[in-house]
Design an enzyme around this catalytic site. Structure first.
Site, PDB file in Angstrom:
ATOM      1  CE  LYS A  35      -4.082  -1.732   2.451  1.00  0.00           C
ATOM      2  NZ  LYS A  35      -4.974  -1.457   3.610  1.00  0.00           N
ATOM      3  CD  GLU A  77      -3.045  -3.380   5.748  1.00  0.00           C
ATOM      4  OE1 GLU A  77      -2.758  -2.658   6.724  1.00  0.00           O
ATOM      5  OE2 GLU A  77      -4.148  -3.339   5.186  1.00  0.00           O
ATOM      6  CG  HIS A  85     -14.710  -0.828   3.094  1.00  0.00           C
ATOM      7  ND1 HIS A  85     -13.559  -0.417   2.470  1.00  0.00           N
ATOM      8  CD2 HIS A  85     -15.188   0.273   3.728  1.00  0.00           C
ATOM      9  CE1 HIS A  85     -13.354   0.866   2.700  1.00  0.00           C
ATOM     10  NE2 HIS A  85     -14.340   1.306   3.464  1.00  0.00           N
ATOM     11  CD  GLU A 152     -12.708   4.059   4.573  1.00  0.00           C
ATOM     12  OE1 GLU A 152     -11.878   3.253   4.102  1.00  0.00           O
ATOM     13  OE2 GLU A 152     -13.299   4.910   3.883  1.00  0.00           O
ATOM     14  CD  GLU A 164      -8.363   4.617   3.781  1.00  0.00           C
ATOM     15  OE1 GLU A 164      -7.162   4.635   3.466  1.00  0.00           O
ATOM     16  OE2 GLU A 164      -9.274   4.813   2.974  1.00  0.00           O
ATOM     17  CG  ASN A 166     -11.076   8.426   3.603  1.00  0.00           C
ATOM     18  OD1 ASN A 166     -10.359   8.880   2.730  1.00  0.00           O
ATOM     19  ND2 ASN A 166     -11.384   7.132   3.689  1.00  0.00           N
ATOM     20  NE  ARG A 168     -11.182  12.054   1.018  1.00  0.00           N
ATOM     21  CZ  ARG A 168     -11.978  11.131   0.501  1.00  0.00           C
ATOM     22  NH1 ARG A 168     -13.278  11.343   0.430  1.00  0.00           N
ATOM     23  NH2 ARG A 168     -11.496   9.979   0.061  1.00  0.00           N
TER      24      ARG A 168
END
Length: 272
Positions: A35, A77, A85, A152, A164, A166, A168
């Protein structure tokens, strides 16, 4: 990790080169995910199932990350096969007061890009959703985040790990707006003005599903397809919301994302 939130086994830092990547992947065990450290939006990510695939994946992810973000650093990872998700919408004001506005499922994806989103996540217990929301709030409070954002997670069964944050609004924020009655764009502006968060809304027992409409060619593996929109005739009716910035005659440019509209349906039940 400091906030006590489960994290997938990873390189615990940037991987310097292909040799370091090979050592790290061997320690973690295949399959792994390579990633971009500065990544997002599905860019700079490669899934690697065996050692023979790693070198090409590393170079490819690095080049894409450099082009997309101006930063070619990568980390590794463990890959979580068949993970769901699931994300939590959060808001934090300047005083550090944080609240969760519920969970969304964004598991239906193509090339790491979300296609269908739904809230609340189907089949997820209220207890597990509440646990995810508590973890999300704990995390943003720990790092001192201010604003509207999304935390998330990846889920397999009842087990989850951090993916992660975000920092925003995201494309799928509209389904949360439909269920809470809160204008998240306005809320973000009010937080930016230094206002305190309003009272937490009552939970609305409805379901919202969003489908992204993209300018893509299904006969070419859904590659983005810029050009002129000859006809734009969105579905309209009760409990339907269309968010769009285009109309018939508009041109879809090649420089931006292929998303041109979002169709959101809301019902009392998922079947409806």
């Amino acid at each position: 990790e400091d906030a006590g939130i489960p994290v997938m086994s990873w390189s615990e830092g940037v991987v310097a080169d292909e040799a370091a990547a090979a050592r790290c992947a061997a320690e973690l065990g295949y399959p792994v995910a390579v990633k971009a450290a500065a990544g997002g939006g599905g860019r700079g990510i490669r899934m690697v199932d065996s050692e023979s695939e790693l070198a090409n994946a590393f170079r490819s992810a690095s080049a894409e990350a450099k082009a997309a973000f101006g930063d070619d650093r990568l980390f590794i990872e463990r890959k979580l096969p068949r993970g769901r998700h699931v994300e939590v919408q959060i808001a934090v004001d300047a005083k550090g007061s944080a609240m969760s506005l519920g969970c969304r499922d964004c598991s239906v994806q193509r090339r790491h890009q979300k296609v269908i989103e739904e809230a609340p996540p189907p089949g997820l217990s209220r207890d597990l959703c509440a646990e995810l929301e508590q973890a999300a709030v704990r995390l943003v409070e720990r790092v001192g985040y201010v604003g509207v954002g999304t935390v998330e997670f990846l889920l397999v069964g009842q087990e989850y790990s951090f993916l992660e944050v975000n920092p925003r609004l995201q494309v799928e924020h509209g389904i949360t707006e439909e269920l809470t009655g809160i204008d998240l764009v306005q809320l973000q502006i009010r937080i930016g003005r230094g206002e305190s968060l309003p009272p937490l809304p009552k939970t609305v027992d409805r379901v919202a599903i969003e489908a992204r409409v993209c300018a893509e060619d299904p006969q070419a593996d859904f590659l983005p397809t810029p050009g002129r929109i000859a006809l734009f005739d969105p579905a309209l009716g009760p409990r339907l919301r269309v968010d769009s910035g285009v109309s018939a005659g508009c041109r879809v440019p090649a420089e931006f994302d292929s998303l041109i509209a979002k169709l959101i349906a809301t019902g009392e039940t998922r079947e409806e």
